[in-house]
Design a protein around this motif. Structure first.
Motif, PDB file in Angstrom:
ATOM      1  N   GLY A   4      -8.001 -13.974   4.111  1.00 15.58           N
ATOM      2  CA  GLY A   4      -8.623 -14.769   3.054  1.00 15.58           C
ATOM      3  C   GLY A   4      -8.926 -14.005   1.788  1.00 15.58           C
ATOM      4  N   ARG A   5      -8.307 -12.843   1.599  1.00 16.80           N
ATOM      5  CA  ARG A   5      -8.535 -12.056   0.384  1.00 16.80           C
ATOM      6  C   ARG A   5      -7.395 -12.281  -0.604  1.00 16.80           C
ATOM      7  N   ARG A   6      -7.743 -12.276  -1.887  1.00 12.33           N
ATOM      8  CA  ARG A   6      -6.721 -12.402  -2.923  1.00 12.33           C
ATOM      9  C   ARG A   6      -6.107 -11.037  -3.177  1.00 12.33           C
ATOM     10  N   THR A   7      -4.781 -10.998  -3.298  1.00 10.43           N
ATOM     11  CA  THR A   7      -4.080  -9.721  -3.429  1.00 10.43           C
ATOM     12  C   THR A   7      -3.240  -9.700  -4.701  1.00 10.43           C
ATOM     13  N   TYR A   8      -3.263  -8.565  -5.381  1.00  8.65           N
ATOM     14  CA  TYR A   8      -2.543  -8.387  -6.647  1.00  8.65           C
ATOM     15  C   TYR A   8      -1.458  -7.336  -6.475  1.00  8.65           C
ATOM     16  N   TYR A   9      -0.250  -7.656  -6.954  1.00 10.86           N
ATOM     17  CA  TYR A   9       0.834  -6.674  -7.018  1.00 10.86           C
ATOM     18  C   TYR A   9       1.035  -6.294  -8.478  1.00 10.86           C
ATOM     19  N   THR A  10       1.031  -4.995  -8.786  1.00 12.08           N
ATOM     20  CA  THR A  10       1.243  -4.559 -10.168  1.00 12.08           C
ATOM     21  C   THR A  10       2.449  -3.635 -10.264  1.00 12.08           C
ATOM     22  N   ALA A  11       3.129  -3.706 -11.405  1.00  9.51           N
ATOM     23  CA  ALA A  11       4.280  -2.849 -11.689  1.00  9.51           C
ATOM     24  C   ALA A  11       4.241  -2.486 -13.166  1.00  9.51           C
ATOM     25  N   PRO A  12       4.999  -1.457 -13.580  1.00  9.34           N
ATOM     26  CA  PRO A  12       4.892  -0.988 -14.967  1.00  9.34           C
ATOM     27  C   PRO A  12       5.574  -1.861 -16.001  1.00  9.34           C
ATOM     28  N   ILE A  13       6.589  -2.632 -15.619  1.00 11.46           N
ATOM     29  CA  ILE A  13       7.301  -3.428 -16.621  1.00 11.46           C
ATOM     30  C   ILE A  13       7.434  -4.870 -16.140  1.00 11.46           C
ATOM     31  N   LYS A  14       7.512  -5.792 -17.102  1.00 11.42           N
ATOM     32  CA  LYS A  14       7.539  -7.213 -16.771  1.00 11.42           C
ATOM     33  C   LYS A  14       8.762  -7.587 -15.947  1.00 11.42           C
ATOM     34  N   ALA A  15       9.895  -6.893 -16.183  1.00 10.24           N
ATOM     35  CA  ALA A  15      11.103  -7.219 -15.426  1.00 10.24           C
ATOM     36  C   ALA A  15      10.888  -7.007 -13.936  1.00 10.24           C
ATOM     37  N   LEU A  16      10.200  -5.915 -13.570  1.00 11.20           N
ATOM     38  CA  LEU A  16       9.924  -5.658 -12.160  1.00 11.20           C
ATOM     39  C   LEU A  16       8.901  -6.642 -11.609  1.00 11.20           C
ATOM     40  N   VAL A  17       7.919  -7.004 -12.434  1.00  9.33           N
ATOM     41  CA  VAL A  17       6.933  -7.997 -12.008  1.00  9.33           C
ATOM     42  C   VAL A  17       7.632  -9.324 -11.717  1.00  9.33           C
ATOM     43  N   SER A  18       8.527  -9.734 -12.611  1.00 10.29           N
ATOM     44  CA  SER A  18       9.249 -10.988 -12.440  1.00 10.29           C
ATOM     45  C   SER A  18      10.133 -10.940 -11.193  1.00 10.29           C
ATOM     46  N   GLU A  19      10.822  -9.815 -11.007  1.00  9.55           N
ATOM     47  CA  GLU A  19      11.679  -9.648  -9.831  1.00  9.55           C
ATOM     48  C   GLU A  19      10.865  -9.772  -8.544  1.00  9.55           C
ATOM     49  N   LYS A  20       9.691  -9.115  -8.509  1.00  8.73           N
ATOM     50  CA  LYS A  20       8.835  -9.175  -7.324  1.00  8.73           C
ATOM     51  C   LYS A  20       8.286 -10.588  -7.131  1.00  8.73           C
ATOM     52  N   PHE A  21       7.969 -11.267  -8.224  1.00  5.90           N
ATOM     53  CA  PHE A  21       7.464 -12.634  -8.136  1.00  5.90           C
ATOM     54  C   PHE A  21       8.453 -13.529  -7.388  1.00  5.90           C
ATOM     55  N   PHE A  22       9.721 -13.485  -7.792  1.00  2.02           N
ATOM     56  CA  PHE A  22      10.721 -14.327  -7.140  1.00  2.02           C
ATOM     57  C   PHE A  22      10.906 -13.924  -5.674  1.00  2.02           C
ATOM     58  N   ILE A  32      -1.654 -14.759  -3.980  1.00  2.34           N
ATOM     59  CA  ILE A  32      -0.899 -13.546  -4.302  1.00  2.34           C
ATOM     60  C   ILE A  32      -0.532 -13.611  -5.782  1.00  2.34           C
ATOM     61  N   ILE A  33      -0.893 -12.590  -6.537  1.00  2.00           N
ATOM     62  CA  ILE A  33      -0.645 -12.564  -7.975  1.00  2.00           C
ATOM     63  C   ILE A  33       0.195 -11.338  -8.325  1.00  2.00           C
ATOM     64  N   CYS A  34       1.263 -11.553  -9.106  1.00  2.00           N
ATOM     65  CA  CYS A  34       2.087 -10.457  -9.635  1.00  2.00           C
ATOM     66  C   CYS A  34       1.749 -10.281 -11.114  1.00  2.00           C
ATOM     67  N   CYS A  35       1.553  -9.053 -11.545  1.00  2.00           N
ATOM     68  CA  CYS A  35       1.201  -8.810 -12.951  1.00  2.00           C
ATOM     69  C   CYS A  35       1.495  -7.349 -13.297  1.00  2.00           C
ATOM     70  N   THR A  36       1.436  -7.039 -14.577  1.00  3.99           N
ATOM     71  CA  THR A  36       1.550  -5.640 -14.992  1.00  3.99           C
ATOM     72  C   THR A  36       0.215  -4.944 -14.767  1.00  3.99           C
ATOM     73  N   ALA A  37       0.251  -3.618 -14.786  1.00  4.18           N
ATOM     74  CA  ALA A  37      -0.980  -2.850 -14.574  1.00  4.18           C
ATOM     75  C   ALA A  37      -2.016  -3.165 -15.638  1.00  4.18           C
ATOM     76  N   GLU A  38      -1.576  -3.419 -16.871  1.00  6.41           N
ATOM     77  CA  GLU A  38      -2.524  -3.708 -17.951  1.00  6.41           C
ATOM     78  C   GLU A  38      -3.280  -5.011 -17.710  1.00  6.41           C
ATOM     79  N   VAL A  39      -2.595  -6.019 -17.166  1.00  5.79           N
ATOM     80  CA  VAL A  39      -3.265  -7.296 -16.895  1.00  5.79           C
ATOM     81  C   VAL A  39      -4.390  -7.097 -15.884  1.00  5.79           C
ATOM     82  N   LEU A  40      -4.102  -6.374 -14.798  1.00 10.41           N
ATOM     83  CA  LEU A  40      -5.140  -6.127 -13.797  1.00 10.41           C
ATOM     84  C   LEU A  40      -6.258  -5.267 -14.386  1.00 10.41           C
ATOM     85  N   ALA A  41      -5.912  -4.275 -15.216  1.00  4.87           N
ATOM     86  CA  ALA A  41      -6.938  -3.435 -15.831  1.00  4.87           C
ATOM     87  C   ALA A  41      -7.884  -4.270 -16.680  1.00  4.87           C
ATOM     88  N   ASN A  42      -7.360  -5.246 -17.415  1.00  5.07           N
ATOM     89  CA  ASN A  42      -8.228  -6.099 -18.235  1.00  5.07           C
ATOM     90  C   ASN A  42      -9.116  -6.992 -17.380  1.00  5.07           C
TER      91      ASN A  42
END
Length: 830
Positions: A72-90, A116-126
């Motif tokens: 029941g915990r929310r989990t975030y996946y972060t990567a350095p570039i949007k292309a990798l975030v998008s790839e992981k999302f799909f 489950i949320i995919c985002c860049t490291a900056e989004v999670l940092a904010n």
């Protein structure tokens, strides 16, 4: 991948069994280190996964998400570039179902409430800065070595500092010694940190030092069946030059080339670089670098994944998770220019690149070859040719390394092979945006106050004491500017909070630092001005990141023209050189915008981190009625098409998002529609990705289309098409006004001949003394479209409007070539 069976069992042992069975069903047998990492995660520990490339870190990440989701915990996946975030999302949509996976970007959000949320490291940092950490139960940080990046490393550190209730999985193949970071994370959270780093590489690597010319090295690798080979260069120009030189050797067999041609099929290659790439691909040679159009990079990746390309020449972008499966990596050198100086590769950089060799499930061994410098290769050839004859050896004139250049040696190569990645260095920083995020964040009783989070950020980070003092001093200085500007005020409990400036969302100001400046600057324009719409474009362009390659090309052309004019005027050399320093790329409204920015920054100091930057790319393309291909050709931007396209895409999004209805005149709307059409015709993938984020229902359709090697056909709305036609027809009007029959033929060689154009133009000027080319002549009122039939009415000085240029839109060729294609009939009176 097939989906995981949902709902997942909450019992850790049962869950791990379910996950293992699912992986087995996918043909994946868990390695011991994967099982160890998953067991640690299931028992609540943090995990540092420092295992080699190809050792299955992605599968551990999926398991981590499953563990969090089951509890029941929310989990975030972060990567350095949007292309990798998008790839992981799909990828995660396939495993967990699209309803359970979301994606957050600076532009929009998809399914933002998903578990489950995919985002860049900056989004999670904010998120962490604002104190919105109540629902962050787990963080999976991929490519964690970016922690040491000078400009972006802060975003990898902030979650560790400000999310003490989250469970962390930190992953990278090149982490180095993390003793300090692990101890700090355990201290903050009270939870043990397990390091999993003993895994053997599933596909072992061999390293060799090549003393043969690169062509011979590659021929040997091809004949010994060690392809596909990725040849690493450290400039885009070198990668393309090398690829073109390889067409002289037999890279692919006739059968292979036939398979490539069949796979490419009707893929649309534009003129210029597209035609060059098409020729190279049909030889079995790929090119891959960040300056290419996305559709070309993806094509190269797909052909390589399918085993069709034998050699890919590219840059070291290979080391940032780019999905190009290869057997052999060849490094053409061990030095790179890092933006400040030429230097030897660091151990981390070397191993990031080398680690891409060898494909799990395909190869039993991966090969890494480092080319010796050219002078070493030549000296080796001369010594070998001399043999054991002492007299001949004595006469060998050994070549020296190029003067002033950093070179590399076999000893340096061997040290890099044996070296462990350097220890990660903290890159904490503080700026106005971070400070505003902190002060505007949550102050609920269950979450630390903004002031407490700020204290943690500045005094309890991974920097040493002296650096912390510097951070505190900078934060105080920034804070005082916010106070002086009235952006923050004192409330009853002594904590500072952000004042509502009444200019829209603060989040907007943070995600688009100069968006609110643009809104203010629009007020400076005269709506009655003939240039109002273009001035709106110039304000938007001044707020966008600079496309450096494009601006340098503009400056080069401008200086060339300036030198020609000064020579014609008899200006002396020394004075010419001095005056030349003042010549730059076009900067419309520069004085007005810079003065307005200075005033605006006085009350909105957070924009100081993002200086206004006047430039004219979109405006110039519109004013000169140029297509994407014509602009690339005019400024010789073949190697930087991707840079130009990303800039135009950013400008299009900014025009759509930032320009309010009160400013959006018909001409502004036309320019926006035209720009969208230009981008879509060139390569629609960037806008398709953005539209998928703006309209989440399109996401699954986009995911389903990923298997098609061809990019989707561009969909251009009728308004956008009409403006494209208007621009194309107006270029003909300008040439008629100049009586340039040769130019008309050059623009449309399949239309009337030069003699026919000359006769038609002279017939017009026999009747009228002049031809208008102003705003009215270009306006929509003088263009008639009836289906695909087009007529551009000429703006004669008498206002008779009885002459017109006629043409037909060739929709099939427009679709095929990715640019508007007109069949021009000529000029005649009605």
């Amino acid at each position: 991948m097939r989906p995981l069976p949902l709902p997942l069992p909450s019992d850790p042992d049962e869950l791990l069994g379910t996950f293992t069975d699912w992986a087995t069903g996918e043909g994946l047998s868990l390695y011991p280190h994967q099982k160890e990492a998953l067991l640690e995660l299931a028992t609540g520990s943090h995990v540092v996964l420092a295992t080699p490339t190809g050792s299955g870190k992605s599968l551990v990440a999926i398991g981590a998400h499953a563990i969090a989701m089951a509890s029941g915990r929310r989990t975030y996946y972060t990567a350095p570039i949007k292309a990798l975030v998008s790839e992981k999302f799909f990828a995660l949509c396939e495993v967990f179902g699209a309803e359970n996976v979301g994606m957050l970007t600076g532009d929009a959000a998809v399914n933002a409430s998903a578990p489950i949320i995919c985002c860049t490291a900056e989004v999670l940092a904010n998120i962490a800065l604002r104190g919105d950490d109540g629902d962050v139960g787990q963080v999976v940080m991929d490519e964690f070595h970016f922690y040491a990046e000078p400009d972006r490393g802060w975003a990898w550190q902030v979650p560790l500092l400000l999310l003490p209730r989250a469970q962390f999985l930190l992953m990278s193949a090149t982490l180095g010694d993390l003793t300090t970071i692990k101890a700090d994370l355990e201290r903050r959270t009270g939870v043990p940190v397990a390091e999993v780093s003993t895994a053997e590489r599933p596909v072992p690597l061999t390293f060799s030092w090549a003393l043969t010319p690169l062509h011979e090295t590659l021929e040997e690798l091809l004949t010994t069946h060690q392809a596909p080979v990725y040849v690493v260069h450290f400039t885009q120009a070198a990668a393309l030059e090398r690829a073109q030189s390889l067409t002289s050797i037999n890279v692919a067999s006739r059968e292979d080339r036939d398979k490539i041609a069949a796979a490419i099929g009707e893929f649309r290659f534009a003129k210029g670089f597209g035609q060059t790439l098409s020729r190279l691909l049909r030889h079995g040679i790929g090119v891959h670098h960040a300056g290419m159009l996305p559709k070309y990079r993806r094509l190269v990746e797909r052909l390589t994944q399918d085993g069709l390309l034998k050699v890919v020449c590219g840059t070291d972008t290979l080391g940032v998770g780019i999905n190009v499966p290869i057997r052999t990596v060849v490094l053409t050198g061990l030095t790179k220019y890092d933006g400040r100086r030429q230097r030897l590769l660091k151990a981390r950089e070397f191993h990031q690149i080398a680690g891409r060799a060898g494909r799990a499930g395909y190869d039993t061994i991966g090969t890494v070859v480092v080319q010796a410098p050219d002078h070493v290769v030549e000296n080796h050839r001369l010594v070998t040719k001399a043999g054991d004859d002492p007299k001949k050896l004595k006469r060998v004139q050994r070549k020296k390394p190029p003067e002033g250049q950093i070179t590399w040696t076999e000893d340096a190569f061997e040290r890099l092979v044996a070296a462990q990645p350097e220890q990660l260095v903290s890159r904490m920083r503080i700026d106005h945006g971070m400070l505003l995020n902190l002060l505007s964040g949550s102050r609920s009783s269950g979450v630390e106050t903004p002031w407490a989070r700020l204290r943690t950020l500045l005094r309890d980070n991974h920097e040493d004491g002296r650096a912390q003092v510097r951070l505190v001093r900078r934060a105080v200085a920034l804070y005082r500017t916010l106070l002086a500007a009235g952006v923050v005020v004192q409330d009853d409990d002594g904590c500072r909070v952000v004042e509502d400036t009444g200019e829209g969302s603060l989040r907007l100001a943070l995600n688009q630092p100069l968006s609110t400046f643009a809104l203010a600057a629009f007020e400076l324009l005269d709506p009655e001005s003939d240039t109002f719409a273009l001035d709106v474009v110039s304000i938007i362009e001044s707020t966008l990141d600079d496309p450096r390659a494009v601006l340098r090309a503009q400056e080069h052309v401008a200086r060339g023209e300036a030198i020609g004019e000064m020579k014609a005027d008899g200006v002396e050399y020394d004075e010419r050189m001095e005056l030349l320093e003042e010549v730059s790329w076009p900067k419309p409204l520069a004085e007005v915008l810079e003065a307005a920015y200075e005033l605006y920054a006085g009350t909105h100091p957070w924009v100081l981190e993002t200086p206004v930057s006047p430039k004219s790319v979109v405006r110039e393309m519109w004013e000169r009625a140029m297509t994407f291909g014509e602009y690339v050709a005019a400024y010789k931007l073949a190697r930087s098409e991707g840079v130009l396209l990303r800039y135009l895409s950013d400008a299009y999004r900014a025009l759509r998002q930032t320009v309010p209805e009160s400013v959006r005149t018909e001409e502004v709307a036309d320019i926006t529609a035209w720009l969208g059409a230009v981008v879509r015709q060139t390569d629609s993938s960037l806008l398709d990705e953005w539209e998928a984020l703006v309209h989440p229902e399109a996401v699954l359709a986009a995911a389903a289309a990923q298997d098609d090697i061809r990019p989707p056909a561009p969909k251009i709305d009728e308004r956008g098409l009409r403006v494209l036609v208007r621009n194309a027809m107006f270029r003909l009007v300008e040439l008629v006004a100049r009586r340039d029959a040769a130019g008309l033929v050059e623009l449309h060689p399949d239309g009337p001949s030069e003699g026919e154009w000359a006769e038609q133009v002279e017939a017009y000027f026999a009747e009228y003394a002049d031809l208008g080319t102003g705003a009215e002549a270009r306006g929509p009122a003088l263009l008639v479209m009836d289906g695909d039939e087009v007529a551009q009415i000429l703006d004669d000085p008498e206002g008779d409007r009885d002459w017109r240029i006629t043409a037909t839109i060739d929709r099939e060729q427009t679709q095929e070539q990715g640019e508007l294609v007109l069949e021009v009939h000529g000029l005649a009176a009605t």
